[in-house]
Structures are given as C-alpha cells and as structure tokens.
Design an enzyme around this catalytic site. Structure first.
Site, PDB file in Angstrom:
ATOM      1  N   SER A 126       0.863  -1.280   0.073  1.00  0.00           N
ATOM      2  CA  SER A 126      -0.085  -0.050  -0.009  1.00  0.00           C
ATOM      3  C   SER A 126       0.759   1.173  -0.101  1.00  0.00           C
ATOM      4  O   SER A 126       2.253   1.368   0.613  1.00  0.00           O
ATOM      5  CB  SER A 126      -1.170  -0.015   1.159  1.00  0.00           C
ATOM      6  OG  SER A 126      -1.664  -1.073   1.103  1.00  0.00           O
ATOM      7  N   PRO A 128       0.052   5.847  -0.006  1.00  0.00           N
ATOM      8  CA  PRO A 128      -0.835   6.818   0.556  1.00  0.00           C
ATOM      9  C   PRO A 128      -2.142   6.931  -0.473  1.00  0.00           C
ATOM     10  O   PRO A 128      -3.108   7.349  -0.034  1.00  0.00           O
ATOM     11  CB  PRO A 128       0.111   8.237   0.787  1.00  0.00           C
ATOM     12  CG  PRO A 128       1.300   7.744   1.181  1.00  0.00           C
ATOM     13  CD  PRO A 128       1.556   6.258   0.561  1.00  0.00           C
ATOM     14  N   ARG A 242      -4.791 -13.716   3.249  1.00  0.00           N
ATOM     15  CA  ARG A 242      -6.407 -13.518   3.645  1.00  0.00           C
ATOM     16  C   ARG A 242      -6.870 -14.560   4.639  1.00  0.00           C
ATOM     17  O   ARG A 242      -7.519 -14.707   5.393  1.00  0.00           O
ATOM     18  CB  ARG A 242      -7.404 -13.218   2.576  1.00  0.00           C
ATOM     19  CG  ARG A 242      -7.024 -12.056   1.791  1.00  0.00           C
ATOM     20  CD  ARG A 242      -7.427 -11.768   0.524  1.00  0.00           C
ATOM     21  NE  ARG A 242      -7.010 -10.502  -0.083  1.00  0.00           N
ATOM     22  CZ  ARG A 242      -6.752 -10.083  -1.133  1.00  0.00           C
ATOM     23  NH1 ARG A 242      -7.571 -10.821  -2.168  1.00  0.00           N
ATOM     24  NH2 ARG A 242      -6.665  -8.898  -1.475  1.00  0.00           N
ATOM     25  N   GLU A 362      -5.274  -6.206   4.176  1.00  0.00           N
ATOM     26  CA  GLU A 362      -5.236  -7.426   3.321  1.00  0.00           C
ATOM     27  C   GLU A 362      -6.225  -7.533   2.426  1.00  0.00           C
ATOM     28  O   GLU A 362      -6.988  -8.554   2.007  1.00  0.00           O
ATOM     29  CB  GLU A 362      -4.822  -8.655   4.010  1.00  0.00           C
ATOM     30  CG  GLU A 362      -3.307  -8.378   4.475  1.00  0.00           C
ATOM     31  CD  GLU A 362      -2.744  -9.668   5.334  1.00  0.00           C
ATOM     32  OE1 GLU A 362      -2.873 -10.736   4.805  1.00  0.00           O
ATOM     33  OE2 GLU A 362      -2.049  -9.586   6.286  1.00  0.00           O
ATOM     34  N   SER A 365     -13.505  -5.464   2.821  1.00  0.00           N
ATOM     35  CA  SER A 365     -14.613  -6.375   2.695  1.00  0.00           C
ATOM     36  C   SER A 365     -15.106  -6.282   1.180  1.00  0.00           C
ATOM     37  O   SER A 365     -15.532  -7.073   0.517  1.00  0.00           O
ATOM     38  CB  SER A 365     -15.695  -6.278   3.696  1.00  0.00           C
ATOM     39  OG  SER A 365     -15.271  -6.847   4.700  1.00  0.00           O
TER      40      SER A 365
HETATM   41  N1  CAA Z   1      -3.174 -14.560  -8.106  1.00  0.00           N
HETATM   42  C1  CAA Z   1      -2.177 -14.639  -9.150  1.00  0.00           C
HETATM   43  N2  CAA Z   1      -2.393 -13.510 -10.077  1.00  0.00           N
HETATM   44  C2  CAA Z   1      -3.474 -12.852 -10.008  1.00  0.00           C
HETATM   45  C3  CAA Z   1      -4.466 -12.909  -8.811  1.00  0.00           C
HETATM   46  C4  CAA Z   1      -4.263 -14.066  -7.811  1.00  0.00           C
HETATM   47  N3  CAA Z   1      -4.989 -14.005  -6.833  1.00  0.00           N
HETATM   48  N4  CAA Z   1      -5.323 -12.027  -9.054  1.00  0.00           N
HETATM   49  C5  CAA Z   1      -5.049 -11.117 -10.249  1.00  0.00           C
HETATM   50  N5  CAA Z   1      -4.129 -11.789 -10.604  1.00  0.00           N
HETATM   51  C6  CAA Z   1      -3.660 -11.555 -11.946  1.00  0.00           C
HETATM   52  C7  CAA Z   1      -4.499 -11.498 -13.033  1.00  0.00           C
HETATM   53  O1  CAA Z   1      -4.723 -12.651 -13.679  1.00  0.00           O
HETATM   54  C8  CAA Z   1      -4.160 -10.520 -14.177  1.00  0.00           C
HETATM   55  O2  CAA Z   1      -2.981 -11.314 -14.723  1.00  0.00           O
HETATM   56  P1  CAA Z   1      -3.029 -11.030 -16.527  1.00  0.00           P
HETATM   57  O3  CAA Z   1      -2.776  -9.526 -16.711  1.00  0.00           O
HETATM   58  O4  CAA Z   1      -1.866 -11.668 -17.038  1.00  0.00           O
HETATM   59  O5  CAA Z   1      -4.466 -11.337 -16.783  1.00  0.00           O
HETATM   60  C9  CAA Z   1      -3.437  -9.662 -13.470  1.00  0.00           C
HETATM   61  O6  CAA Z   1      -2.951  -9.937 -11.944  1.00  0.00           O
HETATM   62  C10 CAA Z   1      -4.241  -8.422 -13.017  1.00  0.00           C
HETATM   63  O7  CAA Z   1      -5.285  -8.557 -12.449  1.00  0.00           O
HETATM   64  P2  CAA Z   1      -6.740  -7.697 -12.318  1.00  0.00           P
HETATM   65  O8  CAA Z   1      -7.150  -7.266 -13.637  1.00  0.00           O
HETATM   66  O9  CAA Z   1      -7.580  -8.592 -11.766  1.00  0.00           O
HETATM   67  O10 CAA Z   1      -6.229  -6.510 -11.412  1.00  0.00           O
HETATM   68  P3  CAA Z   1      -6.958  -5.324 -10.805  1.00  0.00           P
HETATM   69  O11 CAA Z   1      -6.233  -3.949 -10.916  1.00  0.00           O
HETATM   70  O12 CAA Z   1      -8.391  -5.161 -11.322  1.00  0.00           O
HETATM   71  O13 CAA Z   1      -7.081  -5.615  -9.229  1.00  0.00           O
HETATM   72  C11 CAA Z   1      -7.723  -6.783  -7.050  1.00  0.00           C
HETATM   73  C12 CAA Z   1      -7.719  -6.589  -8.600  1.00  0.00           C
HETATM   74  C13 CAA Z   1      -8.543  -7.928  -6.492  1.00  0.00           C
HETATM   75  C14 CAA Z   1      -8.844  -5.160  -6.920  1.00  0.00           C
HETATM   76  C15 CAA Z   1      -6.525  -6.155  -6.424  1.00  0.00           C
HETATM   77  O14 CAA Z   1      -5.939  -4.948  -6.699  1.00  0.00           O
HETATM   78  C16 CAA Z   1      -6.436  -6.174  -5.000  1.00  0.00           C
HETATM   79  O15 CAA Z   1      -6.629  -7.376  -4.418  1.00  0.00           O
HETATM   80  N6  CAA Z   1      -6.345  -5.021  -4.129  1.00  0.00           N
HETATM   81  C17 CAA Z   1      -6.375  -5.018  -2.863  1.00  0.00           C
HETATM   82  C18 CAA Z   1      -4.926  -5.039  -2.249  1.00  0.00           C
HETATM   83  C19 CAA Z   1      -4.957  -5.447  -0.668  1.00  0.00           C
HETATM   84  O16 CAA Z   1      -5.436  -6.245  -0.459  1.00  0.00           O
HETATM   85  N7  CAA Z   1      -4.168  -4.449  -0.049  1.00  0.00           N
HETATM   86  C20 CAA Z   1      -3.708  -4.824   1.079  1.00  0.00           C
HETATM   87  C21 CAA Z   1      -2.106  -4.664   1.186  1.00  0.00           C
HETATM   88  S1  CAA Z   1      -1.208  -5.484   2.660  1.00  0.00           S
HETATM   89  C22 CAA Z   1      -1.813  -4.919   4.156  1.00  0.00           C
HETATM   90  O17 CAA Z   1      -3.190  -4.638   4.057  1.00  0.00           O
HETATM   91  C23 CAA Z   1      -0.941  -4.194   5.192  1.00  0.00           C
HETATM   92  C24 CAA Z   1      -0.125  -5.222   5.786  1.00  0.00           C
HETATM   93  O18 CAA Z   1       0.773  -5.088   6.257  1.00  0.00           O
HETATM   94  C25 CAA Z   1      -0.714  -6.495   6.493  1.00  0.00           C
END
Ligand code: CAA
Length: 380
Positions: A126, A128, A242, A362, A365
């Site tokens: 992440s 800002p 997750r 992570e 919801s």
């Molecule tokens: N495994 C492997 N590859 C994946 C995947 C997965 N689970 N999900 C997507 N991909 C791949 C896709 O297949 C795609 O590949 P191709 O281009 O080859 O087809 C590529 O990644 C892009 O996928 P999307 O088009 O689905 O990407 P998107 O931009 O629409 O984003 C999203 C998808 C699910 C919204 C993603 O951005 C997401 O999970 N966002 C949330 C992020 C998050 O959880 N952040 C928290 C960070 S950690 C934290 O909280 C702090 C800490 O310290 C704990």
C-alpha cells in the site's frame, strides 16, 4: 469428507493454546494499553516453530500444513490479536513468497532466519494514494548497474518499525500490472527509513508504519522473481494472507463469544442470570453459528491450498465471513456486558476495537466481494 484432525494437528493446536494462554493472554491488555510490540512473544513463537510454520525444515521452518497454521494462529489470536497479526504477516506475507518465488541464495539468506524466528519480516504494498487499487502504486525502482534505486513512500506496513526486511513492491515500468516488481528490502539499506508510526483504534500492540525510500539502493540479487512479476506475486501472496487475517478474526470472535457466554451465566437481572433470557440466548446461538461457519470456511481454504488447488475465491469468502463475524460478535459481546462492556476493566472493548481492522487490511470487505463476484461470474 473427513473433519477429523490428525494427532500432529491436535498436538500443534495444544502447544499453541498452552503457550497463548500462559504467556500471551496475561500481557495482552498491558501491551494494548502501552501500544507496545510483543517482542518477547514473537521471539518465543520463533523458538516454538510458529513463525515459519509452512516452510520446509531445510529453510528453517516447521514443515507443517496450512491447517496446522490456522489451528495455531486461532489460538494466538484468541489471546492477543496484535501478536497474531505479527505471526500471520511473517508466515504468510513474508516467508511464503520467498519460498515460492525466491532463488536458493535468497532462501538461504533471507528466508531461513525469518522462518526460524530469529528475524521478522513484513510486506509493503500500500501507498498513501494506493490501497484497494494496488495496481496504481507509484513507488519507482530504476535499474542502475547491479542494483535498483527505489523512491517513494509506502504505508500501513504491519511490523514495519520492527522488521529486519520486507517484501516491497515498486514500479519498474509504466504498465499498470506488468510494470510492478517485487523486492526484498533490508532495513540497513542506504536510503531506507521508517516514517510515521500510526496510532490506531485497535491492534495497538501491533506496529504499523510508513516506509520511506529515498534513493534506496537495493542489490539486483534482492529482486524477487523476475522484473514485472510483482503484481502477481502480491496477489498470490495475499490469497494466503487472507486465510491468516480471517483466522485472526476467528480468534477475536471466539474470545469475545467465550467472555460473553461466561459473563451471561454470572450476571443477574430481574432475579435470574441473564443467560436465562431468550434475547441473550439468541445472541449466543448466532455467535456460535457464525464462528463455526467462519472456521469451516477457513479450514476449507487452507485445505485447498494444501491440495495445491486454486483458492482465491475460498480465501476471500473465508476472510469476508470471519471478519464480519468478528465485528458482529464483538459488538454483541459488548452489548451482553452492558455498561461494563464499554469500560476498559473487561477485555470485550478491546475485541470490539481489534475486530474492525480485519474488515480492512489485506483487502477490504468490498475487495473480497469483488474477488468472489469475479470468480463466480467466470464459473457461469
Ligand atoms: N493470483 C495470481 N494472479 C492474480 C491474482 C491472484 N490471486 N489476482 C489477479 N491476478 C493477476 C490477473 O490474472 C491478471 O493477470 P493477466 O494480466 O496476466 O491477466 C493481473 O493479476 C491483473 O489482475 P486484475 O485485472 O484482476 O487486477 P485489478 O487491478 O483489477 O486488481 C484487485 C484486482 C483484486 C482489486 C487487487 O488490486 C486487490 O486485491 N486489491 C486489494 C489490495 C490489498 O489487499 N491490499 C492490502 C495490502 S497489505 C496490508 O493490508 C498491510 C499489511 O501490512 C498487512
């Protein structure tokens, strides 16, 4: 279908429960009040093999399955949600991607001491301006000879101020997804610093910070996987993360439920224990039901992971259900305690505060619903 745990899994659960109740739970209130990182507990969890549970023994881990990990993590989370997230991040978000995408040299140098608990890792995606839309991150990594020069600010890094190194994502080209690369960034690298340390509503004993990169020099040897693989590494890692956050939520929910149940048997109103009232019984029944459903969803996701089946949808379902359960159960637990539940003398107010983050980090919801919806639409 077999819901029976193996004798090894039961042994791991008992070991974690014993440690959690004897050494983690007694300090949870104080560490929360002082916002103090559970350094001793993390060190001891390393000694017990809880910091690299799914990592093979040759790389310093315990060589166990994901079910054992979920069983142990639930016990730690019942005792202290802050301690649980440090364990979850080191296991799921730091060790796992190095095991799966790292080379032999990286595993030797940057996995072994972390899986054995001598050092602690973090995960930095992440920024800002980029949270749910992870692909919009802006930190840059420019190749220069045999190193990369990183610039940018990352935030909300769990374990950030305490981590010896972290998996950090930065942009090596402009392509939204294929322009992101993953690096193992060590805290001693020139140009690396810990920025603002967050003061939070809950999980106060867990440390969360910004990471500032000012011409930070990262050797090319610390590139994880290949250039441009970063987004996929980030997503695949979060699938496992997750399960960890869902399990943390499960532990919080169970702790809140057990306190509410026990309190309802001792507190009297209108001449009888409040557990005799149907309103309270319905709360307790719904709590028990939601907790059980969360656990079964988590076990299914963990089992699928162990079978090497795709489990993104199942992990998102488990995390979504468990985190909303933790928020609901802890809310109702405060209600069962009435005015006392609102006071710091009882732990239920801490569970109520701790539960909230599980609906956010992570993947919120809303993002879990997006992941589930995309998957079910593909299945049609
Ligand atoms: N495994 C492997 N590859 C994946 C995947 C997965 N689970 N999900 C997507 N991909 C791949 C896709 O297949 C795609 O590949 P191709 O281009 O080859 O087809 C590529 O990644 C892009 O996928 P999307 O088009 O689905 O990407 P998107 O931009 O629409 O984003 C999203 C998808 C699910 C919204 C993603 O951005 C997401 O999970 N966002 C949330 C992020 C998050 O959880 N952040 C928290 C960070 S950690 C934290 O909280 C702090 C800490 O310290 C704990």
């Amino acid at each position: 279908m077999d819901f029976q745990l193996t004798s090894e899994q039961l042994m791991i659960r008992n070991l974690a429960r014993d440690f959690a109740q004897k050494e983690v739970a007694p300090r949870a209130e104080e560490l929360d009040r002082k916002s103090e990182f559970p350094q001793d507990a993390v060190r001891k969890m390393g000694e017990l093999g809880l910091m690299g549970m799914m990592i093979p023994q040759e790389w310093g881990g315990a060589g166990l399955d994901s079910i054992s990990y979920v069983l142990a993590l639930e016990e730690i989370a019942v005792a202290c949600a802050s301690t649980a997230v440090s364990m979850s991040v080191n296991n799921s978000l730091y060790c796992w991607p190095i095991l799966n995408f790292g080379n032999e040299e990286q595993k030797k140098r940057l996995l072994r001491p972390y899986a054995s608990g001598e050092k602690i890792g973090a995960y930095s995606l992440s920024e800002p301006g980029s949270g749910s839309d992870a692909g919009s991150l802006k930190a840059t990594a420019k190749k220069s000879g045999n190193k990369y020069v990183l610039n940018g600010t990352k935030n909300f890094v769990t374990n950030g101020p305490n981590a010896d190194s972290m998996i950090l994502f930065a942009r090596t080209s402009d392509d939204k997804h294929k322009g992101i690369s993953a690096f193992i960034v060590e805290k001693q690298f020139r140009g690396f610093s810990v920025g603002k340390i967050e003061k939070k509503l809950g999980i106060c004993a867990s440390s969360t910070s910004e990471i500032v990169l000012e011409n930070c020099e990262v050797p090319a040897a610390n590139l994880l996987g290949e250039e441009g693989m970063g987004f996929k590494i980030a997503m695949a890692t979060l699938d496992g993360g997750r399960i960890g956050v869902g399990t943390q939520a499960l532990g919080i929910a169970r702790a809140a439920f057990e306190h509410a149940r026990d309190y309802s048997k001792t507190r009297e109103a209108f001449g009888q224990p409040i557990s005799e009232f149907q309103a309270i019984q319905h709360y307790l029944a719904d709590m028990a039901l939601k907790i059980d459903a969360s656990r079964l969803l988590l076990w299914r996701a963990a089992w699928m992971r162990d079978q090497k089946l795709p489990f993104s949808k199942e992990a998102a379902m488990a995390k979504l259900h468990a985190s909303e359960t933790a928020a609901w159960v802890s809310h109702k637990a405060v209600q069962v305690y009435g005015g006392y539940g609102f006071c710091k003398d009882y732990p239920v107010e801490r569970y109520y505060r701790d539960a909230k983050i599980t609906e956010i980090y992570e993947g919120t919801s809303e993002i879990q619903r997006l992941v589930i919806a995309r998957n079910v639409l593909k299945e049609a």
